[in-house]
Design a protein around this motif. Structure first.
Motif, PDB file in Angstrom:
ATOM      1  N   GLU A  26       0.828  -1.215   0.000  1.00 16.30           N
ATOM      2  CA  GLU A  26       0.000   0.000   0.000  1.00 16.30           C
ATOM      3  C   GLU A  26       0.857   1.258   0.000  1.00 16.30           C
ATOM      4  OE1 GLU A  26      -4.139  -1.205   2.307  1.00 16.30           O
ATOM      5  OE2 GLU A  26      -2.614  -0.065   3.374  1.00 16.30           O
ATOM      6  N   VAL A  27       1.905   1.244   0.807  1.00 20.03           N
ATOM      7  CA  VAL A  27       2.754   2.431   0.943  1.00 20.03           C
ATOM      8  C   VAL A  27       3.493   2.724  -0.359  1.00 20.03           C
ATOM      9  CG1 VAL A  27       4.816   3.339   2.101  1.00 20.03           C
ATOM     10  CG2 VAL A  27       2.974   2.331   3.445  1.00 20.03           C
ATOM     11  N   ILE A  28       4.086   1.701  -0.975  1.00 18.17           N
ATOM     12  CA  ILE A  28       4.825   1.999  -2.212  1.00 18.17           C
ATOM     13  C   ILE A  28       3.877   2.358  -3.356  1.00 18.17           C
ATOM     14  CG2 ILE A  28       6.855   0.660  -1.551  1.00 18.17           C
ATOM     15  CD1 ILE A  28       5.957  -1.510  -3.552  1.00 18.17           C
ATOM     16  N   GLU A  29       2.671   1.809  -3.347  1.00 16.87           N
ATOM     17  CA  GLU A  29       1.698   2.170  -4.384  1.00 16.87           C
ATOM     18  C   GLU A  29       1.289   3.630  -4.238  1.00 16.87           C
ATOM     19  OE1 GLU A  29      -0.196   1.752  -7.736  1.00 16.87           O
ATOM     20  OE2 GLU A  29       0.475  -0.160  -6.880  1.00 16.87           O
ATOM     21  N   HIS A  30       1.147   4.096  -3.008  1.00 15.83           N
ATOM     22  CA  HIS A  30       0.705   5.474  -2.779  1.00 15.83           C
ATOM     23  C   HIS A  30       1.830   6.486  -2.995  1.00 15.83           C
ATOM     24  CE1 HIS A  30      -1.740   8.720  -1.156  1.00 15.83           C
ATOM     25  NE2 HIS A  30      -0.680   9.087  -0.433  1.00 15.83           N
ATOM     26  N   TYR A  31       3.018   6.192  -2.456  1.00 15.33           N
ATOM     27  CA  TYR A  31       4.104   7.175  -2.480  1.00 15.33           C
ATOM     28  C   TYR A  31       5.059   7.002  -3.661  1.00 15.33           C
ATOM     29  CZ  TYR A  31       2.542   8.587   2.129  1.00 15.33           C
ATOM     30  OH  TYR A  31       1.777   9.054   3.172  1.00 15.33           O
ATOM     31  N   ARG A  32       4.987   5.911  -4.377  1.00 12.55           N
ATOM     32  CA  ARG A  32       5.697   5.667  -5.627  1.00 12.55           C
ATOM     33  C   ARG A  32       7.192   6.001  -5.549  1.00 12.55           C
ATOM     34  NH1 ARG A  32       4.686   8.414  -9.657  1.00 12.55           N
ATOM     35  NH2 ARG A  32       4.543   6.834 -11.289  1.00 12.55           N
ATOM     36  N   PRO A  33       7.917   5.407  -4.591  1.00  9.38           N
ATOM     37  CA  PRO A  33       9.360   5.672  -4.564  1.00  9.38           C
ATOM     38  C   PRO A  33      10.044   5.078  -5.792  1.00  9.38           C
ATOM     39  CG  PRO A  33       8.809   3.869  -3.081  1.00  9.38           C
ATOM     40  CD  PRO A  33       7.505   4.447  -3.565  1.00  9.38           C
ATOM     41  N   ASP A  34      11.174   5.652  -6.152  1.00 11.06           N
ATOM     42  CA  ASP A  34      12.007   5.067  -7.202  1.00 11.06           C
ATOM     43  C   ASP A  34      12.947   4.022  -6.621  1.00 11.06           C
ATOM     44  OD1 ASP A  34      11.201   6.856  -9.474  1.00 11.06           O
ATOM     45  OD2 ASP A  34      11.979   8.376  -8.106  1.00 11.06           O
ATOM     46  N   LEU A  35      13.407   4.279  -5.400  1.00  7.51           N
ATOM     47  CA  LEU A  35      14.362   3.386  -4.747  1.00  7.51           C
ATOM     48  C   LEU A  35      13.980   3.206  -3.283  1.00  7.51           C
ATOM     49  CD1 LEU A  35      17.123   1.838  -4.850  1.00  7.51           C
ATOM     50  CD2 LEU A  35      18.185   3.986  -4.091  1.00  7.51           C
ATOM     51  N   VAL A  36      13.996   1.959  -2.836  1.00  7.66           N
ATOM     52  CA  VAL A  36      13.786   1.626  -1.426  1.00  7.66           C
ATOM     53  C   VAL A  36      15.094   1.052  -0.889  1.00  7.66           C
ATOM     54  CG1 VAL A  36      12.525   0.195   0.232  1.00  7.66           C
ATOM     55  CG2 VAL A  36      11.327   1.147  -1.753  1.00  7.66           C
ATOM     56  N   LEU A  37      15.586   1.628   0.193  1.00  6.55           N
ATOM     57  CA  LEU A  37      16.794   1.138   0.857  1.00  6.55           C
ATOM     58  C   LEU A  37      16.358   0.390   2.109  1.00  6.55           C
ATOM     59  CD1 LEU A  37      18.839   4.430   0.431  1.00  6.55           C
ATOM     60  CD2 LEU A  37      19.111   2.316  -0.892  1.00  6.55           C
ATOM     61  N   ALA A  38      16.419  -0.939   2.054  1.00  5.31           N
ATOM     62  CA  ALA A  38      15.883  -1.792   3.116  1.00  5.31           C
ATOM     63  C   ALA A  38      16.966  -2.112   4.138  1.00  5.31           C
ATOM     64  CB  ALA A  38      15.321  -3.080   2.519  1.00  5.31           C
ATOM     65  N   TRP A  39      16.707  -1.772   5.400  1.00  2.25           N
ATOM     66  CA  TRP A  39      17.673  -1.996   6.471  1.00  2.25           C
ATOM     67  C   TRP A  39      17.700  -3.466   6.875  1.00  2.25           C
ATOM     68  CZ3 TRP A  39      16.978   2.492  10.539  1.00  2.25           C
ATOM     69  CH2 TRP A  39      17.446   3.695   9.974  1.00  2.25           C
ATOM     70  N   SER A  40      18.650  -4.208   6.342  1.00  2.00           N
ATOM     71  CA  SER A  40      18.926  -5.610   6.663  1.00  2.00           C
ATOM     72  C   SER A  40      18.355  -6.526   5.594  1.00  2.00           C
ATOM     73  CB  SER A  40      18.374  -6.025   8.030  1.00  2.00           C
ATOM     74  OG  SER A  40      18.519  -7.411   8.216  1.00  2.00           O
ATOM     75  N   HIS A  41      19.233  -7.401   5.134  1.00  2.00           N
ATOM     76  CA  HIS A  41      18.826  -8.406   4.146  1.00  2.00           C
ATOM     77  C   HIS A  41      17.949  -9.462   4.803  1.00  2.00           C
ATOM     78  CE1 HIS A  41      18.965 -11.312   0.925  1.00  2.00           C
ATOM     79  NE2 HIS A  41      19.753 -10.542   0.198  1.00  2.00           N
TER      80      HIS A  41
END
Length: 200
Positions: A125-140
């Motif tokens: 829901e969040v990425i659909e609404h805010y449409r980021p180009d890049l997500v930096l995820a803390w921890s694999h």
């Protein structure tokens, strides 16, 4: 962009959206994806993420150890040594969102697999609404591996794998896992990888 809980069905902790999120220095919308909020469930509120950042940037609030996590990551983003207050300019250019949508009792307690799976719908829901180009995820292992298994593998970035989420309008969101900045994190080591992802 607007930011209130009525927009979402599954999001319980709203993201903190920097005032320059849509106009960042990188020419891209960047989302930083943390793991969890640590608090008593009775103290959890939808605006908790925003409150934490306000607390960190408040000169009247004493410096606490957890703030180093955010200043170290801001340094990795900017390529400069940031402190608690200078980092505000960096955080104003990104969106920060915690993946797990239930409070965790303490930093040494890992979310359950059920909590991680339950958080996937809110993330989408969040990425659909805010449409980021890049997500930096803390921890694999504690965030990236628990993201929804939709989309497809992206091209590696400096030897680090990535994942692509196509949105409903065709926009693609690229996710890059990075070392959690609360661990033995080196801003100077991670800055080139993050910069390469931002330049792609």
């Amino acid at each position: 962009m607007e930011n209130n809980s009525e927009m979402f069905r599954e999001v319980k902790f709203l993201p903190r959206v920097g005032k320059l999120y849509d106009y960042s220095r990188w020419g891209k919308r960047v989302m930083v994806l943390g793991e969890s909020h640590y608090c008593d469930p009775a103290d959890a509120t939808p605006d908790m993420t925003q409150v934490i950042f306000e607390w960190m940037f408040n000169p009247s609030a004493k410096t606490e150890r957890w703030m180093n996590t955010f200043t170290k990551f801001a340094s990795a983003l900017s390529g400069q040594r940031e402190d608690r207050f200078s980092s505000e300019a960096v955080w104003d250019e990104v969106l920060f969102y915690n993946f797990i949508q239930e409070p965790i009792s303490g930093p040494r307690q890992a979310p359950t697999e059920e909590q991680r799976i339950a958080a996937q719908g809110a993330f989408l829901e969040v990425i659909e609404h805010y449409r980021p180009d890049l997500v930096l995820a803390w921890s694999h292992s504690r965030v990236y591996d628990y993201l929804p298994n939709v989309g497809h593998q992206g091209a590696d970035c400096c030897g680090v794998e990535t994942w692509i989420y196509p949105l409903s309008d065709g926009h693609e969101v690229r996710v890059l896992p990075v070392q959690h900045p609360a661990s033995a994190f080196s801003p100077s080591k991670w800055h080139p990888t993050i910069s390469a992802a931002l330049e792609d």
